[in-house]
Design a protein around this motif. Sequence first.
Motif, mmCIF file in Angstrom:
data_model
loop_
_atom_site.group_PDB
_atom_site.id
_atom_site.type_symbol
_atom_site.label_atom_id
_atom_site.label_comp_id
_atom_site.label_asym_id
_atom_site.label_seq_id
_atom_site.Cartn_x
_atom_site.Cartn_y
_atom_site.Cartn_z
ATOM 1 N N TYR B 230 40.746 59.601 30.626
ATOM 2 C CA TYR B 230 39.360 59.617 31.107
ATOM 3 C C TYR B 230 39.313 59.656 32.629
ATOM 4 O O TYR B 230 38.507 60.358 33.214
ATOM 5 C CB TYR B 230 38.612 58.365 30.617
ATOM 6 C CG TYR B 230 38.034 58.458 29.234
ATOM 7 C CD1 TYR B 230 38.547 59.357 28.304
ATOM 8 C CD2 TYR B 230 36.972 57.655 28.845
ATOM 9 C CE1 TYR B 230 38.035 59.430 27.038
ATOM 10 C CE2 TYR B 230 36.454 57.731 27.562
ATOM 11 C CZ TYR B 230 36.996 58.611 26.672
ATOM 12 O OH TYR B 230 36.483 58.689 25.411
ATOM 13 N N TYR B 231 40.208 58.880 33.235
ATOM 14 C CA TYR B 231 40.081 58.724 34.682
ATOM 15 C C TYR B 231 40.595 59.945 35.426
ATOM 16 O O TYR B 231 40.017 60.357 36.431
ATOM 17 C CB TYR B 231 40.837 57.472 35.143
ATOM 18 C CG TYR B 231 40.562 57.118 36.577
ATOM 19 C CD1 TYR B 231 39.291 56.693 36.950
ATOM 20 C CD2 TYR B 231 41.542 57.225 37.546
ATOM 21 C CE1 TYR B 231 39.020 56.380 38.253
ATOM 22 C CE2 TYR B 231 41.278 56.911 38.860
ATOM 23 C CZ TYR B 231 40.011 56.487 39.211
ATOM 24 O OH TYR B 231 39.726 56.190 40.502
ATOM 25 N N LEU B 232 41.663 60.539 34.962
ATOM 26 C CA LEU B 232 42.290 61.618 35.719
ATOM 27 C C LEU B 232 41.745 62.997 35.382
ATOM 28 O O LEU B 232 41.937 63.932 36.139
ATOM 29 C CB LEU B 232 43.813 61.601 35.497
ATOM 30 C CG LEU B 232 44.520 60.346 35.972
ATOM 31 C CD1 LEU B 232 45.992 60.430 35.693
ATOM 32 C CD2 LEU B 232 44.291 60.124 37.453
ATOM 33 N N SER B 233 41.087 63.149 34.246
ATOM 34 C CA SER B 233 40.574 64.498 33.974
ATOM 35 C C SER B 233 39.353 64.767 34.830
ATOM 36 O O SER B 233 38.725 63.840 35.339
ATOM 37 C CB SER B 233 40.241 64.688 32.508
ATOM 38 O OG SER B 233 40.079 63.500 31.879
ATOM 39 N N PRO B 234 39.037 66.032 35.004
ATOM 40 C CA PRO B 234 37.816 66.357 35.745
ATOM 41 C C PRO B 234 36.607 65.779 35.012
ATOM 42 O O PRO B 234 36.602 65.707 33.787
ATOM 43 C CB PRO B 234 37.796 67.882 35.742
ATOM 44 C CG PRO B 234 38.736 68.300 34.690
ATOM 45 C CD PRO B 234 39.748 67.234 34.568
ATOM 46 N N THR B 235 35.605 65.347 35.769
ATOM 47 C CA THR B 235 34.504 64.614 35.151
ATOM 48 C C THR B 235 33.810 65.356 34.012
ATOM 49 O O THR B 235 33.473 64.733 33.015
ATOM 50 C CB THR B 235 33.487 64.193 36.217
ATOM 51 O OG1 THR B 235 34.209 63.479 37.205
ATOM 52 C CG2 THR B 235 32.445 63.305 35.641
ATOM 53 N N PRO B 236 33.596 66.683 34.100
ATOM 54 C CA PRO B 236 32.973 67.335 32.949
ATOM 55 C C PRO B 236 33.760 67.115 31.666
ATOM 56 O O PRO B 236 33.179 66.914 30.600
ATOM 57 C CB PRO B 236 32.993 68.813 33.332
ATOM 58 C CG PRO B 236 33.102 68.847 34.781
ATOM 59 C CD PRO B 236 33.803 67.625 35.204
ATOM 60 N N ILE B 237 35.090 67.098 31.803
ATOM 61 C CA ILE B 237 35.916 66.891 30.616
ATOM 62 C C ILE B 237 35.825 65.447 30.164
ATOM 63 O O ILE B 237 35.799 65.158 28.973
ATOM 64 C CB ILE B 237 37.377 67.266 30.914
ATOM 65 C CG1 ILE B 237 37.446 68.680 31.455
ATOM 66 C CG2 ILE B 237 38.233 67.166 29.669
ATOM 67 C CD1 ILE B 237 36.773 69.665 30.576
ATOM 68 N N THR B 238 35.747 64.534 31.134
ATOM 69 C CA THR B 238 35.555 63.139 30.757
ATOM 70 C C THR B 238 34.268 62.982 29.968
ATOM 71 O O THR B 238 34.219 62.284 28.961
ATOM 72 C CB THR B 238 35.493 62.254 32.008
ATOM 73 O OG1 THR B 238 36.551 62.608 32.856
ATOM 74 C CG2 THR B 238 35.613 60.816 31.646
ATOM 75 N N ILE B 239 33.221 63.637 30.469
ATOM 76 C CA ILE B 239 31.941 63.570 29.760
ATOM 77 C C ILE B 239 32.113 64.075 28.349
ATOM 78 O O ILE B 239 31.707 63.443 27.373
ATOM 79 C CB ILE B 239 30.875 64.410 30.506
ATOM 80 C CG1 ILE B 239 30.496 63.724 31.800
ATOM 81 C CG2 ILE B 239 29.670 64.622 29.628
ATOM 82 C CD1 ILE B 239 29.461 64.466 32.578
ATOM 83 N N PHE B 240 32.792 65.209 28.233
ATOM 84 C CA PHE B 240 32.955 65.804 26.919
ATOM 85 C C PHE B 240 33.764 64.878 26.013
ATOM 86 O O PHE B 240 33.423 64.682 24.848
ATOM 87 C CB PHE B 240 33.646 67.160 27.060
ATOM 88 C CG PHE B 240 33.407 68.056 25.885
ATOM 89 C CD1 PHE B 240 32.283 68.846 25.818
ATOM 90 C CD2 PHE B 240 34.307 68.089 24.846
ATOM 91 C CE1 PHE B 240 32.049 69.647 24.736
ATOM 92 C CE2 PHE B 240 34.080 68.889 23.754
ATOM 93 C CZ PHE B 240 32.959 69.675 23.700
ATOM 94 N N MET B 241 34.827 64.301 26.572
ATOM 95 C CA MET B 241 35.679 63.456 25.736
ATOM 96 C C MET B 241 34.948 62.210 25.287
ATOM 97 O O MET B 241 35.003 61.828 24.117
ATOM 98 C CB MET B 241 36.939 63.050 26.506
ATOM 99 C CG MET B 241 37.933 64.175 26.620
ATOM 100 S SD MET B 241 39.601 63.590 26.850
ATOM 101 C CE MET B 241 39.530 62.938 28.450
ATOM 102 N N SER B 242 34.259 61.578 26.256
ATOM 103 C CA SER B 242 33.645 60.313 25.915
ATOM 104 C C SER B 242 32.428 60.516 25.024
ATOM 105 O O SER B 242 32.203 59.755 24.094
ATOM 106 C CB SER B 242 33.287 59.591 27.201
ATOM 107 O OG SER B 242 32.049 59.004 27.102
#
Lengths: 449, 478
Positions: B230-242
């Motif tokens: 979550y922390y190291l991926s780009p934020t759009p991907i974090t959004i998608f993952m979470s």
Amino acid sequence: MNYFSLLPEIIVICIATVMLIAGTIRRERHLIFYLSLSAVLSGVLVLLLINPVSGEGGHLIQTDPVVNLIRILIYGGGAFILIFSFYELSEKTDRLAEFYFLLIMSLSGMSVLTMANDLLIIYLSIELFSLCFYILAAFYREDRRSIEAGMKYFVLGTLSSIVLVGSIAFFYAYTGSTSLESLRGMNMDSKFTIFGSLLFLSAFAFKLSLVPFHAWSPDVYEGAPTSVTALFASLPKLAVFILLGKIFSLAFKGIDLSLFIIIVSSLSMILGNVLALRQKNLKRMLSYSSIAHSGYMFTAFLLPEQEIYTTLVPYLIFYLFMNLGAFAVILSIEKGEKIDSFHGLNNISPVLALSMAIVMLSFTGIPPTAGFIVKFNLFKNVFLAGYGGVVFLGIFMSILSAYYYLRVVFYSYSSQIAEFSLRKELRVCAVFSAFLVLAGGVFPSIYLL
Amino acid sequence: MMELLSLAIISPLLGGLLIFLIKDRRFSKFISYLSSLISLIAFFVLFLNFEKTGGFQHVISLEWIPAWRVNIEFGLDKFNAPFAILTSLISIVAIHLSLRTAIERVENYLSLILLLQFTVIGFYLSTNLFLFFIFYEAMLPPAFFLIYRWGTGDSYRAAFKFLIYTFAFSIFLFIGIIGVFMAAGSFSFESLKELNLSLQDKTLLYLAFFLAFAVKIPIVPLHGWLRDAYYLSPTPITIFMSAVMGKMGIYGLLRVTPYFSDVLLEIGWAIILLCLISFIYAAFLALNQRDMKLLFSYMSLSHVGIITAGLLSGTLQGLNGSLLQSINHGVLAASFFYLAEIFKRQTKSYDMDRLGALSKRVPVLVFFTFAFVMAMGGFPGLSYFNGEILLLSGIFRHSVILGFLAIIGVAIGVVYLCYFFYRVFLKKPGSDMSLLVRDVRGFEFVIFSVFFIITLYLGLNPSFVIGQVENIFTYYGR
């Protein structure tokens, strides 16, 4: 004896002999290449057009549609290897005609092996292709590693041949015949037959590089010319597995060898995958991965006989194309056997990087590639046959394998600037294999029966 | 309607392939918006026109592997339709956010996001376990490429951790579906109804499913991949993952749990206890974070814990609540991570201690943030309240002690949210980076407004999502 089913081999060997004579006189590499290619392709063509199927019973050799499919794949895969070695070797050596002759002889040896219906034919055809392999492995006479590979392969291979002859002698002493059908009448509970069949299987386990008969494989794979490694990794497995399938469904029907199969295949899965983890040399890595894949495939012999072919043949087909695709990419890259050379491949050739990614995903068994479907099919059938422990181990080990397969993919998509030259000619082979692997994952109903 | 559903499923895949083939920057932006938007609108239209009772509707069925009696089959029902809409909505937000932040090789990035969207939608809509498994695994390659290639720091490790965790625990999903195939002779979800197994075998089967999904959600002992991914991926991907991919696990449990109610009577309390420990543990982790993105990552980890606990309580309220709360959490987690990204873009840091005294500087941002904090804290009238009530009543109905534990976690959740709001917006005097923060405008204002409106609407009308979901459970109970 039914010579009609040997028609492809006869034609292939005739053209190969013409090629050898013409090639040693003229030494012109394009002539040699096209003649050899036409030899192999005529084998494929004859099989496709005529599809000779022999009748039931009593012959030294016997074919059926499945065996013919495998023969087509052997010659077709051989054509790939021919193309690979042309780009790898033709500049470096002037003995191309001899190389191709040995290659084609080994192909026809494997093809005969798939048809064999008699222990003596099995022995002869195994010797035919093995002797060619020993020389092919040592083809770089100037390179010490290549000589070492050939030597090691020769010594250990001869040992396995002796074991094979010994087991044939056992069976002959017991049944008074060498035909596979007569083995069916053996008393299955006797210690004698079990010992003989264990010897027999050990000889083949050597050819399949199953643990604990694997010691030759990594060194030979590393030392041999890369195109020859591609040959070792793919085609002999095809032939030997099909033959073993035939033997398990014909001869060893009633012998309970499941303990041997479980031990050997579990050891191969564990050792192959664990040792592959830290390899920096892709040829060595693929050698360990081939040990592991042989281990997965060997579990198929735990299945009831009618399921062996339907489980094994799809796996073998796509295993062949995965290997061909991977080696096509390795050969395209300068010093491709070092994993570090893959850094930034995507910046130079996205097509090669994508094909490698697809092939590696398929090796790992991640959808939507064919590797997933065939592995799922294998593990499902073995699980349903009641061997859950082996399946659990197999899946666990294929998860480990994700690390070393996908490392290659990661490297090729890293942002590092790459500076190396590429051989563009083999791109077609790589893309073709990757495409087949992908198509096999999307349309599995074609091959799953 | 079938055509509309196929369009909704296939458009991200087509968009992704087109972008990959054409590789033109401007074209790829246009196509990515277009294909996600088509998908969203189609799902929305389908959601408005379907019977909110019964099994799968608008089923697309193509013959695929006759030997295993497996078809390519997608269908909508009350469970997966909200998730499908959420996925399309979040992908639009993720695509938009990615285009706002400068990203190299944006064509490849967008095509991977669209592929990811396709696999996730395929996972949600598949009507048999085999397809479900395929999409569960097919989601891995796009996700790990996105984390690895566009992540920051040691993204190689993060991507590998994510991959190995998820792939490793897919063993259990494999064993689960093979177990179902052995017991019922088919891969379809319907066959879960007719499992002829002893209670012990059923328990093992359910545990296999639970383990496979728990790593995806994740539940605490299995959360090792979460922090880095979550922390190291780009934020759009974090959004998608979470917001979306974490929900894949919850959806999977939602799909299988109703058939295993007898198992839950036996071992339910232990699993719920585990989920609640996860809830409280992650809340404590979040409590002393000064890094905004890390705080939100742990917040996300914490909240999925209680959603899963409610689901496993096996009561109607719990199941309803987890369905509703998954959607609410998806929207709110996306908006919180979006907030973190806004701060990161303007101040180049996620550090909360170097902000403060912002309430007068950026009134619109304060409004939205406060609204989301209130919503997440469980303020009545906003979406989270309804879900939380349902979840808590489900857990309380199962056991009072577990309910009490859940209440503690909820209370801690309010505390760290208030800390966050205080440190970033109210603390006086403000710190050096406060001066860099500007207010939200333009498209971002629209996105926040959409999130806010969804939050408010679902707060006032939760039956939009859960509807007459009781009918489905009577259908299952048949």
